[in-house]
Design an enzyme around this catalytic site. Structure first.
Site, mmCIF file in Angstrom:
data_model
loop_
_atom_site.group_PDB
_atom_site.id
_atom_site.type_symbol
_atom_site.label_atom_id
_atom_site.label_comp_id
_atom_site.label_asym_id
_atom_site.label_seq_id
_atom_site.Cartn_x
_atom_site.Cartn_y
_atom_site.Cartn_z
ATOM 1 C CG ASP A 292 -1.958 -1.108 1.116
ATOM 2 O OD1 ASP A 292 -3.101 -0.845 0.779
ATOM 3 O OD2 ASP A 292 -1.586 -2.271 1.368
ATOM 4 C CE1 TYR A 376 -8.759 -5.450 4.967
ATOM 5 C CE2 TYR A 376 -7.538 -4.202 6.599
ATOM 6 C CZ TYR A 376 -8.160 -5.364 6.210
ATOM 7 O OH TYR A 376 -8.182 -6.428 7.061
ATOM 8 C CE1 TYR A 378 -4.062 -2.191 6.850
ATOM 9 C CE2 TYR A 378 -4.286 -1.130 4.717
ATOM 10 C CZ TYR A 378 -4.134 -2.276 5.480
ATOM 11 O OH TYR A 378 -4.061 -3.493 4.868
ATOM 12 C CG HIS A 426 -5.474 -11.023 4.487
ATOM 13 N ND1 HIS A 426 -6.772 -11.425 4.630
ATOM 14 C CD2 HIS A 426 -5.360 -9.877 5.202
ATOM 15 C CE1 HIS A 426 -7.427 -10.559 5.383
ATOM 16 N NE2 HIS A 426 -6.588 -9.612 5.753
ATOM 17 C CG HIS A 428 -3.069 -6.637 7.201
ATOM 18 N ND1 HIS A 428 -3.708 -5.754 6.374
ATOM 19 C CD2 HIS A 428 -3.983 -7.572 7.523
ATOM 20 C CE1 HIS A 428 -4.971 -6.128 6.222
ATOM 21 N NE2 HIS A 428 -5.163 -7.240 6.908
ATOM 22 C CG ASP A 435 17.256 8.669 11.262
ATOM 23 O OD1 ASP A 435 18.217 8.450 12.017
ATOM 24 O OD2 ASP A 435 17.280 9.506 10.336
ATOM 25 C CG HIS A 587 -7.196 -10.323 9.152
ATOM 26 N ND1 HIS A 587 -7.690 -9.252 8.459
ATOM 27 C CD2 HIS A 587 -8.184 -10.700 10.002
ATOM 28 C CE1 HIS A 587 -8.921 -9.000 8.866
ATOM 29 N NE2 HIS A 587 -9.236 -9.862 9.802
HETATM 30 CU CU LIG Z 1 -6.887 -8.180 7.065
#
Ligand SMILES: [Cu+2]
Length: 627
Positions: A292, A376, A378, A426, A428, A435, A587
């Protein structure tokens, strides 16, 4: 002029960068802008700014795709001088798929008679009810695709209520797009599966519940944070909010005021790449593997947040500016939310003899963004706590990718989540880039394991636990996995700074929920997502090493990013250290995730360890106390 060199590009700067490229880069006019974002000042420029207020030039990083020649270019623009500083063709790569291109394929596919015919074969004639979505295709070496800019499409029919475009999946139908030519290359049709019944309305079949009484968050004296542009000061924390078109929310200059001095901890923190490989090998489903960040871009997909809906309490919003594929600025109002949250108990002591107690509540500063990418959603949440802990959390919601299965069939690689609808297993996988600069620019990496000691003269009762701390002194040693049997974690230490106990000051990365990838390491997706296979990586800072799957994961043959960089095997002992942490979230959707999934959470923490001499939150005013 921006108030600080790390402020995100504003609209006029984006427009100016686009104009400069058009005038000076000799691109075909039909090219599009993949990315126009801040080219952050170098380490040296930042130091000069901090020490002597020397303002570095404002620069934009720009990446373009030239359709006419199927070539990707990138370079840098000096915005102060309206000058192209560098411009190069990057051979053999494909630019990300920007939102305009993601949306454009729907129309192109529906104009193709082969697609119309395949839909008609399924009894679908109302093309307006169909969603054809442009997914990055991966690189599977499939004949006819090589060298082309490809998208592999998935299709759905909207539900009757009109609120769920993914409501009725069209299984096995995949228009394959040649995006440069703007046409359908071929149609992959693996056979008709009946459209599932409509169970997709994102509202209850009966009325809304009426027993939810108001719960108000009020801060009568206002928030405890101070804001100066994009710089934030809260409860001794200092942090600067930033934005990158590809990564979305970025945090800079994270430090903590302690005894009158600002102690640095991280230069920059971001979620730098993610991938979601799906586990069904059938038909065209093996091609669902969404990077993504690197294939689409999180920053372009940020929601404009709404008070009372996404966030409660006294909110400060930061606006950012994205752009469309013509390089036109596209401001996102309220893209980043900041507020304080009560977080329950921080510490408590009760004297059991006297019953006297002292208790302190925890409060955290929350800085967050929410991105919608296709089905989706997020949420990217960063937390700062009063005890010196830093947290980051992913909130995953939206619609689990639905596909149709024939009536009575149980999906082998997924779960039935509604009548006729399966959602495949699946993962993720998120990779965070930290840093680091714990108490200064030079840090070192330590791994800590706990080992049960064998029975013997030193351990006659079998209870001894040995603490094993080992230096990870080179990049080759620092690609590591979580070890549950050893409660493994990692800390970043400053070997030239000590606390009152003489210990090196440090921050420890404490993993949360995680798992290992199920992809075969040889698979084409795993080749592009090598970062998934280690939970912890550390590298020596290199300004070009920003994205763990490389700069151009779209259609990449693989092997770029972290696995390649660590082959240099640079030293990590008292060096400029960057930590990369992979959070794999496994998931398998449930019926309760249909038609929209309650948020699932995955998180990690950085805890001070010997950074302070004792509990830094002893000085918080108690909320409950007996005299
Ligand atoms: Cu999922």
């Amino acid at each position: 002029m921006p108030a600080h060199p790390l402020e995100p590009l504003f609209a006029e700067e984006i427009a100016a960068a686009a104009a400069c490229i058009r005038a000076q880069a000799s691109l075909d006019p039909n090219s599009f802008f993949e990315t126009i974002t801040l080219d952050e000042p170098s380490r040296a420029e930042r130091a000069a700014f901090n020490e002597s207020d020397t303002v570095p030039p404002r620069r934009a990083y720009v990446c373009c795709y030239e359709r006419a020649s199927n070539r990707t270019f990138r370079g840098r623009v000096d915005l102060d001088q309206d000058k192209l500083l560098s411009w190069e063709h990057v051979p053999g790569v494909q630019a990300r798929i920007p939102p305009d291109e993601f949306d454009a394929s729907d129309k192109i596919a529906k104009a193709d008679p082969r697609v119309v015919e395949a839909l008609a074969k399924r009894g679908i004639t109302d093309l307006d009810s169909v969603l054809i979505e442009t997914w990055a295709p991966g690189n599977f070496g499939i004949e006819g695709e090589e060298g082309k800019r490809i998208a592999y499409c998935h299709c759905w029919v909207i539900n009757d209520a009109g609120d769920n475009r993914y409501g009725r999946p069209i299984a096995n139908l995949h228009p394959v797009m040649d995006l440069a030519a703007g046409k359908v290359l071929r149609v992959d049709d693996f056979g008709v599966v009946p459209l599932p019944p409509d169970t997709a309305a994102i509202r209850p079949s009966e009325g809304l519940r009426d027993d939810v009484k108001p719960l108000d968050i009020t801060q009568p004296e206002g928030p405890s944070f101070e804001i100066d542009g994009y710089a934030v000061r809260w409860q001794r924390w200092n942090v600067r909010v930033g934005f990158d078109l590809r990564e979305g929310l970025v945090l800079h200059d994270i430090g903590y005021e302690d005894g009158g001095r600002l102690r640095p901890i991280m230069n920059r923190a971001s979620m730098a790449e993610m991938v979601v490989p799906y586990g069904d090998p059938n038909g065209g489903n093996f091609r669902r593997n969404a990077f993504d960040t690197g294939e689409y871009g999180i920053g372009t997909a940020l929601d404009s947040l709404k008070l009372g809906c996404d966030c409660l309490g006294h909110i400060h919003y930061f606006d950012v500016c994205a752009h469309d594929w013509d390089g036109k600025p596209a401001p996102i109002r309220n893209a980043v939310c900041m507020h304080e949250e009560d977080f329950g108990l921080l510490w408590k002591h009760t004297d059991s003899h006297t019953g006297k107690f002292r208790a302190v509540r925890s409060r955290r500063l929350v800085i967050s963004s929410i991105a919608t990418i296709g089905n989706y959603v997020y949420g990217f949440f960063w937390y700062f706590y009063q005890d010196g802990t830093i947290g980051t959390e992913i909130k995953a919601t939206g619609i689990p990718f639905p596909t149709a299965v024939p009536p009575g069939e149980q999906p082998k690689y997924g779960a039935l989540i509604a009548p006729g609808i399966a959602s495949h297993v699946h993962q993720h996988s998120f990779n965070f880039r930290f840093d680091m600069c714990v108490d200064g620019p030079e840090n070192a990496v330590r791994e800590q394991d706990f080992e049960a000691a064998p029975l013997g003269p030193d351990n006659p009762h079998g209870n001894a636990v040995t603490i094993v701390e080992r230096p990870l002194s080179r990049e080759s040693e620092a690609a590591r996995e979580i070890d549950l049997a050893r409660s493994r974690s990692w800390k970043i230490v400053n070997t030239s700074q000590t606390n009152a106990l003489g210990q090196h000051t440090a921050y420890r990365l404490v993993p949360g929920q995680n798992t290992l990838p199920y992809l075969q390491p040889e698979s084409p997706v795993a080749q592009r997502a090598g970062f998934m296979f280690k939970h912890f990586w550390a590298t020596q800072y290199d300004p070009q090493q920003l994205y763990p799957a490389g700069w151009f994961p779209n259609q990449h043959p693989g092997g770029d990013g972290l696995p390649r960089w660590v082959e240099a095997d640079r030293s990590l002992e008292d060096e400029d250290v960057v930590v990369w942490y992979t959070m794999n979230f496994h998931h398998l959707p449930r019926p309760e995730d249909w038609p929209v999934q309650p948020v699932v959470y995955a998180s990690l923490h950085w805890m001070p360890e010997g950074f302070f001499d004792q509990n830094p939150a002893l000085d918080l005013p108690p909320h409950a106390i007996t005299s």
